[in-house]
Structure formats: C-alpha cells, structure tokens
Design an enzyme around this catalytic site. Sequence first.
Site, PDB file in Angstrom:
ATOM      1  N   TYR A  23      29.602  31.244  43.636  1.00 17.11           N
ATOM      2  CA  TYR A  23      29.034  32.538  43.258  1.00 17.11           C
ATOM      3  C   TYR A  23      27.596  32.642  43.753  1.00 17.11           C
ATOM      4  CZ  TYR A  23      33.151  32.693  40.324  1.00 17.11           C
ATOM      5  OH  TYR A  23      34.443  32.689  39.890  1.00 17.11           O
ATOM      6  N   ARG A  37      25.753  35.865  38.944  1.00 16.21           N
ATOM      7  CA  ARG A  37      26.531  36.394  37.832  1.00 16.21           C
ATOM      8  C   ARG A  37      27.250  37.686  38.188  1.00 16.21           C
ATOM      9  NH1 ARG A  37      23.473  38.167  32.397  1.00 16.21           N
ATOM     10  NH2 ARG A  37      25.245  38.341  30.999  1.00 16.21           N
ATOM     11  N   HIS A  55      40.039  33.619  45.215  1.00 10.62           N
ATOM     12  CA  HIS A  55      40.339  32.296  44.654  1.00 10.62           C
ATOM     13  C   HIS A  55      39.486  31.228  45.321  1.00 10.62           C
ATOM     14  CE1 HIS A  55      42.985  32.679  48.176  1.00 10.62           C
ATOM     15  NE2 HIS A  55      42.874  31.375  48.285  1.00 10.62           N
TER      16      HIS A  55
END
Length: 122
Positions: A23, A37, A55
């Site tokens: 991320y 986030r 994924h």
Amino acid sequence: MGDFSAKVFEQVRRIPRGKVSTYGQIARLIGSPRSARYVGWALRNNSEPVKTPCHRVVFKDGRLAQGYAFGGEDKQRCLLAGEGVTFADETHVDMEACLWDPERDEQGRPADIDWEREMADE
DNA sequence: CAAATGACAAAAT
DNA sequence: AATTTTGCCATTT
C-alpha cells in the site's frame, strides 16, 4: 471516481505476475507518500476485479489484508501462490523475493495476464 | 453541510 | 524500543 483512485489503479495494474506491491509503495508512486491508507480505501471502494489485480497489494511486512479482500485472505493467498509468489510462512509473503521494484523494470509483462482464469478455479 | 470513516505506514511521543 | 498519533482522499452518514 477521483483522480486519486485513477492513479492507484494505474499503478496496481503495472504490478507484474509473480510479484507483489505494498500500500505504501503504491502511495509513493502516485505522489502521496503518506496516503497508504487511502490506497486501500480506493481499492475497496472501486475494485474492478478483472482489470486491477488488487490481490497483488499486501502489507509492507508481507501480511495480507485482514477482514476484506474480495473473497477472503486465503483466496488471495491462493491466487498469489498460483502466480508464483512464494511465502515465508503461513501468513507472510516472501517480500525479499517477491516485492516488485518499479524503478528497476516491469520485470516481466505488464500485468495484463488472464488472471480471470486463475480466479476461475475455486 | 459537517463529521465520521476506511485493504496502512511513517512520524512522533 | 514500544505505543500512540498523524496523514489528508473520497464516500457515506
């Protein structure tokens, strides 16, 4: 969809088969280093399953997202394993070996593989 | 319309 | 070194 989400998808689609990104890494690539986030937020809010291999996005330490993820984290693990991603243990991707390095090269193909089929089984 | 919220990760205590 | 706070986008309440 906002500009932010568009950039997220753009980068996520570049992750090569057999590699994973994080991320935070995606956040840096789109110019918002502190928005890891919200990368997760974008994927959740607007995941286009076939076009965007979400994924392949995992935690920095190699753990998979808890709670959500398109069908369960064991399914995500299965998908990754099917692409050649290796695991350090039950819950952690082998980041040393499988973390995508965007600066280096596309390390394979532009992630436009037919992962529809991979998803088909199960 | 203001406030809360969410697939995380880094900075500040 | 470990725990808490901050980051600051877009949608939902």
